[in-house]
Design a protein around this motif. Structure first.
Motif, PDB file in Angstrom:
ATOM      1  N   HIS A 127     -45.954  47.734  13.503  1.00 21.65           N
ATOM      2  CA  HIS A 127     -45.342  46.517  14.025  1.00 21.65           C
ATOM      3  C   HIS A 127     -46.399  45.614  14.650  1.00 21.65           C
ATOM      4  N   HIS A 128     -46.100  44.315  14.676  1.00 25.18           N
ATOM      5  CA  HIS A 128     -46.970  43.330  15.310  1.00 25.18           C
ATOM      6  C   HIS A 128     -46.090  42.293  15.990  1.00 25.18           C
ATOM      7  N   GLY A 129     -46.626  41.645  17.015  1.00 23.60           N
ATOM      8  CA  GLY A 129     -45.928  40.552  17.686  1.00 23.60           C
ATOM      9  C   GLY A 129     -44.585  40.951  18.270  1.00 23.60           C
ATOM     10  N   THR A 130     -43.612  40.070  18.093  1.00 22.26           N
ATOM     11  CA  THR A 130     -42.277  40.280  18.654  1.00 22.26           C
ATOM     12  C   THR A 130     -41.624  41.547  18.113  1.00 22.26           C
ATOM     13  N   ALA A 131     -41.839  41.841  16.837  1.00 20.96           N
ATOM     14  CA  ALA A 131     -41.256  43.050  16.241  1.00 20.96           C
ATOM     15  C   ALA A 131     -41.800  44.302  16.929  1.00 20.96           C
ATOM     16  N   TRP A 132     -43.058  44.248  17.349  1.00 14.91           N
ATOM     17  CA  TRP A 132     -43.687  45.381  18.042  1.00 14.91           C
ATOM     18  C   TRP A 132     -42.992  45.613  19.381  1.00 14.91           C
ATOM     19  N   ASN A 133     -42.769  44.535  20.131  1.00 18.60           N
ATOM     20  CA  ASN A 133     -42.078  44.660  21.412  1.00 18.60           C
ATOM     21  C   ASN A 133     -40.662  45.196  21.224  1.00 18.60           C
ATOM     22  N   LYS A 134     -39.957  44.709  20.221  1.00 17.20           N
ATOM     23  CA  LYS A 134     -38.583  45.169  19.958  1.00 17.20           C
ATOM     24  C   LYS A 134     -38.587  46.651  19.589  1.00 17.20           C
ATOM     25  N   GLU A 146     -39.253  48.628  22.759  1.00 16.15           N
ATOM     26  CA  GLU A 146     -38.048  48.638  23.593  1.00 16.15           C
ATOM     27  C   GLU A 146     -37.016  49.616  23.044  1.00 16.15           C
ATOM     28  N   ASP A 173     -46.807  44.632  27.152  1.00 15.69           N
ATOM     29  CA  ASP A 173     -47.416  43.419  26.601  1.00 15.69           C
ATOM     30  C   ASP A 173     -48.921  43.397  26.846  1.00 15.69           C
TER      31      ASP A 173
END
Length: 153
Positions: free
Chosen positions: A8-15, A18, A37
């Motif tokens: 994953h990268h970016g927003t998908a990584w954070n999701k 989580e 982050d």
């Protein structure tokens, strides 16, 4: 033999992080999100002190390294981060939905750490430990040396 997984990268990584933490029965708090982050922003393993400094600057208030250590331990247990034992530092896991053992290649010159997967090697390590009557929980395999970039210089 390496296995397939989705990084994953970016927003998908954070999701993904989580979701993995919630699956582990934990809450995704604002502080945990901030620490993740910052951890994900480092391109090399980061210490709890590096992370605490960066989060403190971003939030405009002091964040204690002890608090960061507790959250990093939680992240390691939930597969959101990997601990590079020899450096006492952490890397965010780009594929927190994939549980496996990691092999780290650590450059002694620049500190760059490359993560590789090889289930055959880690399986052999687990089997050897089991054969010795030991119940392996989390094998840590680190190879110290010189990365390709430093070898060219």
């Amino acid at each position: 033999m390496a296995h397939e997984h989705h990084e994953h990268h970016g927003t998908a990584w954070n999701k993904a992080a989580e979701a993995a933490l919630i699956r582990a029965g934990e809450q995704w708090t604002a502080m945990r999100a901030s620490i993740f982050d910052v951890l994900a922003s480092f391109d090399k393993p980061a210490s709890a002190y590096d992370i605490a400094d960066a989060v403190s600057k971003a939030q405009g208030r002091r964040v204690a390294p002890n608090s960061v250590y507790r959250i990093l331990d939680l992240f390691v247990n939930a597969n959101l981060a990997r601990r590079v034992e020899s450096a006492n530092a952490y890397l965010a896991n780009t594929h927190p939905d994939c549980v496996h053992d990691c092999i780290f290649l650590v450059c002694d010159q620049c500190g760059q750490t490359t993560h590789i997967d090889d289930d055959k090697i880690t399986g052999t390590v687990r089997a050897a430990a089991s054969g010795a009557g030991f119940k392996p929980v989390r094998p840590v395999i680190e190879v110290r040396g010189t990365c390709a970039d430093c070898a060219q210089n």
